[in-house]
Scaffold this active site. Structure first.
Site, PDB file in Angstrom:
ATOM      1  N   LYS A  39       5.104  -1.145   0.604  1.00 23.27           N
ATOM      2  CA  LYS A  39       4.956   0.204   0.053  1.00 23.27           C
ATOM      3  C   LYS A  39       5.954   1.152   0.733  1.00 23.27           C
ATOM      4  O   LYS A  39       6.545   0.795   1.759  1.00 23.27           O
ATOM      5  CB  LYS A  39       3.518   0.686   0.211  1.00 23.27           C
ATOM      6  CG  LYS A  39       3.023   0.736   1.640  1.00 23.27           C
ATOM      7  CD  LYS A  39       1.544   1.072   1.675  1.00 23.27           C
ATOM      8  CE  LYS A  39       1.035   1.152   3.099  1.00 23.27           C
ATOM      9  NZ  LYS A  39      -0.263   1.763   3.204  1.00 23.27           N
ATOM     10  N   TYR A 264      21.267  26.640  16.155  1.00 24.58           N
ATOM     11  CA  TYR A 264      20.370  27.753  15.837  1.00 24.58           C
ATOM     12  C   TYR A 264      19.481  28.108  17.029  1.00 24.58           C
ATOM     13  O   TYR A 264      18.873  27.217  17.641  1.00 24.58           O
ATOM     14  CB  TYR A 264      19.453  27.397  14.662  1.00 24.58           C
ATOM     15  CG  TYR A 264      20.163  27.247  13.340  1.00 24.58           C
ATOM     16  CD1 TYR A 264      20.861  28.298  12.765  1.00 24.58           C
ATOM     17  CD2 TYR A 264      20.110  26.036  12.657  1.00 24.58           C
ATOM     18  CE1 TYR A 264      21.496  28.146  11.539  1.00 24.58           C
ATOM     19  CE2 TYR A 264      20.733  25.876  11.426  1.00 24.58           C
ATOM     20  CZ  TYR A 264      21.429  26.933  10.881  1.00 24.58           C
ATOM     21  OH  TYR A 264      22.048  26.785   9.668  1.00 24.58           O
TER      22      TYR A 264
HETATM   23  C1  LIG Z   1      -4.831  -1.477   2.742  1.00 23.93           C
HETATM   24  C2  LIG Z   1      -3.705  -1.788   3.653  1.00 23.93           C
HETATM   25  N1  LIG Z   1      -3.542  -3.040   4.081  1.00 23.93           N
HETATM   26  C3  LIG Z   1      -2.550  -3.376   4.926  1.00 23.93           C
HETATM   27  C4  LIG Z   1      -1.660  -2.431   5.387  1.00 23.93           C
HETATM   28  C5  LIG Z   1      -0.579  -2.846   6.344  1.00 23.93           C
HETATM   29  O1  LIG Z   1      -0.795  -2.273   7.599  1.00 23.93           O
HETATM   30  P1  LIG Z   1       0.209  -2.567   8.826  1.00 23.93           P
HETATM   31  O2  LIG Z   1       1.492  -1.906   8.449  1.00 23.93           O
HETATM   32  O3  LIG Z   1      -0.444  -1.918   9.975  1.00 23.93           O
HETATM   33  O4  LIG Z   1       0.338  -4.027   8.933  1.00 23.93           O
HETATM   34  C6  LIG Z   1      -1.801  -1.114   4.983  1.00 23.93           C
HETATM   35  C7  LIG Z   1      -0.889  -0.102   5.492  1.00 23.93           C
HETATM   36  O5  LIG Z   1      -1.186   1.014   5.755  1.00 23.93           O
HETATM   37  C8  LIG Z   1      -2.857  -0.775   4.086  1.00 23.93           C
HETATM   38  O6  LIG Z   1      -3.022   0.479   3.660  1.00 23.93           O
END
Ligand SMILES: Cc1ncc(COP(=O)(O)O)c(C=O)c1O
Length: 370
Positions: A39, A264
């Site tokens: 993501k 600045y």
């Molecule tokens: C539902 C869910 N699973 C897994 C993950 C992965 O987490 P991490 O990056 O700590 O491995 C996330 C990330 O926020 C998440 O929201």
């Protein structure tokens, strides 16, 4: 006309991504599937470009927050299963079915609408049902969960692929809260078993739980941070290599006398004659203004401090008497083989976590894959 190449770039090492995937693969063993969380454009690393490497080295699943992130992967040729972890809106369900995206379901209304979308397209929609065992975010509470699973089972066009939860504190040294969440999840599994409901994939572990709470690895682990070579805290149980370096080139250098105010607000004033290098990177690129007068960069094998306020497009560093010239390479994040500036260091300066550092590198920064 030659291609415009900006003087700021993020180098993403696909070798390091591959290394990290292999590390997790050997940690979890053959009986457990690996879902890479890509993501937010692969935590800033580039979702599509890194996904191919992840899959080639043993990643079974991908996860995004948004359907549109997953659609971009499909349009880029990714055929691996993809789970959308976020809340999908009613008007996004058709797309999820059409692109064969598994949807996170945690309430009956969306389940019914997804079923209708699947029936209308004469397809099967994949579903992972989320239980909130203590994160307090998406997910139905355990007390109502069995009924939701039975409802989803009864709806036409839906296939339950998984049931999952998410840990809130698996990076803590004290895992009491995680153990409590785990116990609640185990009870959910027992309740479903008692109802004769068999679920192909139970999953719970993020990077921290995969590393520090091994019993929670179950059928699949959802690893984000670690795949990019960052750790959830200071412990290092496996060897991970940071995949991203942020680099630029010196845009201008000038010698200034003692008492020169910089940027600045004049928050830094030189106390001796020195050289200032102007870097063509600023907070619009993701170099947070909060790093003003705090972070260091690496130039010519030396740490040099950022001085004065970071501005939208420019940042100044005090290079002292180093023989620095226009065009010299500067490492803002990463290593020259001897010195290192990590996302953890920036996070400490900013009072945040390493996740936020790579995620907030802006789209202005070209990603270069090496
Ligand atoms: C539902 C869910 N699973 C897994 C993950 C992965 O987490 P991490 O990056 O700590 O491995 C996330 C990330 O926020 C998440 O929201």
């Amino acid at each position: 006309m030659s291609k415009l190449a900006r003087q700021v770039w993020a180098e993403v090492s696909l070798d390091h991504i591959a290394h990290n995937v292999r590390q997790f693969r050997s940690l979890i063993g053959p009986g457990c599937e690996l879902m890479a969380v890509v993501k937010a454009n692969g935590y800033g690393h580039g979702a599509l470009e890194t996904a191919y490497t992840m899959i080639a080295h043993g990643t079974n699943w991908l996860a995004t927050a948004l359907p549109e992130e997953a659609v971009r992967l499909r349009r880029g040729g990714i055929t691996a299963p993809i789970l959308v972890l976020g809340a999908v809106g009613a008007d996004e369900l058709d797309i999820c079915v059409a692109y064969d995206l598994a949807v996170t379901v945690f309430e009956p209304h969306i389940a019914r609408l997804l079923s209708q979308a699947a029936v209308a397209q004469r397809k099967t929609a994949k579903v992972h049902i989320k239980v909130d065992t203590g994160m307090g975010r998406l997910g139905l509470l355990p007390c109502d969960f069995g009924d939701l699973v039975e409802l989803v089972q009864s709806l036409p066009g839906l296939e339950i692929q998984g049931v999952f939860t998410h840990f809130a504190r698996a990076e803590d040294e004290d895992l009491e809260y995680t153990a409590w969440q785990w116990e609640r999840f185990c009870r959910v599994r027992a309740d479903l078993a008692a109802r004769n409901i068999s679920i192909p994939l139970y999953h719970a572990a993020n990077t921290a739980a995969t590393l520090f709470f091994p019993q929670s690895r179950l059928d699949l682990v959802r690893v984000g941070l670690g795949i990019y070579g960052m750790y959830p805290d200071t412990r290092r149980p496996i060897d991970l290599k940071p995949a991203l370096s942020l680099k630029t080139r010196v845009a201008f250098v000038k010698r200034v006398p003692p008492g020169s105010a910089v940027s600045y607000g004049g928050t830094y004033v030189s106390w001796k004659e020195t050289s200032l290098a102007v870097l063509p990177i600023g907070y619009a690129d993701g170099l947070s203004r909060g790093l003003s007068n705090k972070a260091q960069v690496i130039i010519k094998g030396q740490y040099c401090p950022i001085v004065g306020q970071v501005t939208m497009d420019h940042t100044l560093v005090d290079v002292g008497d180093l023989p620095v010239a226009i065009g010299d390479e500067v490492i803002l994040l990463g290593s020259d083989g001897r010195l290192e500036v990590s996302a953890d260091t920036w996070a400490r300066h900013l009072g945040t976590i390493n996740y936020e550092i790579t995620c907030t590198l802006s789209s202005r920064v070209e990603r270069v894959y090496v």
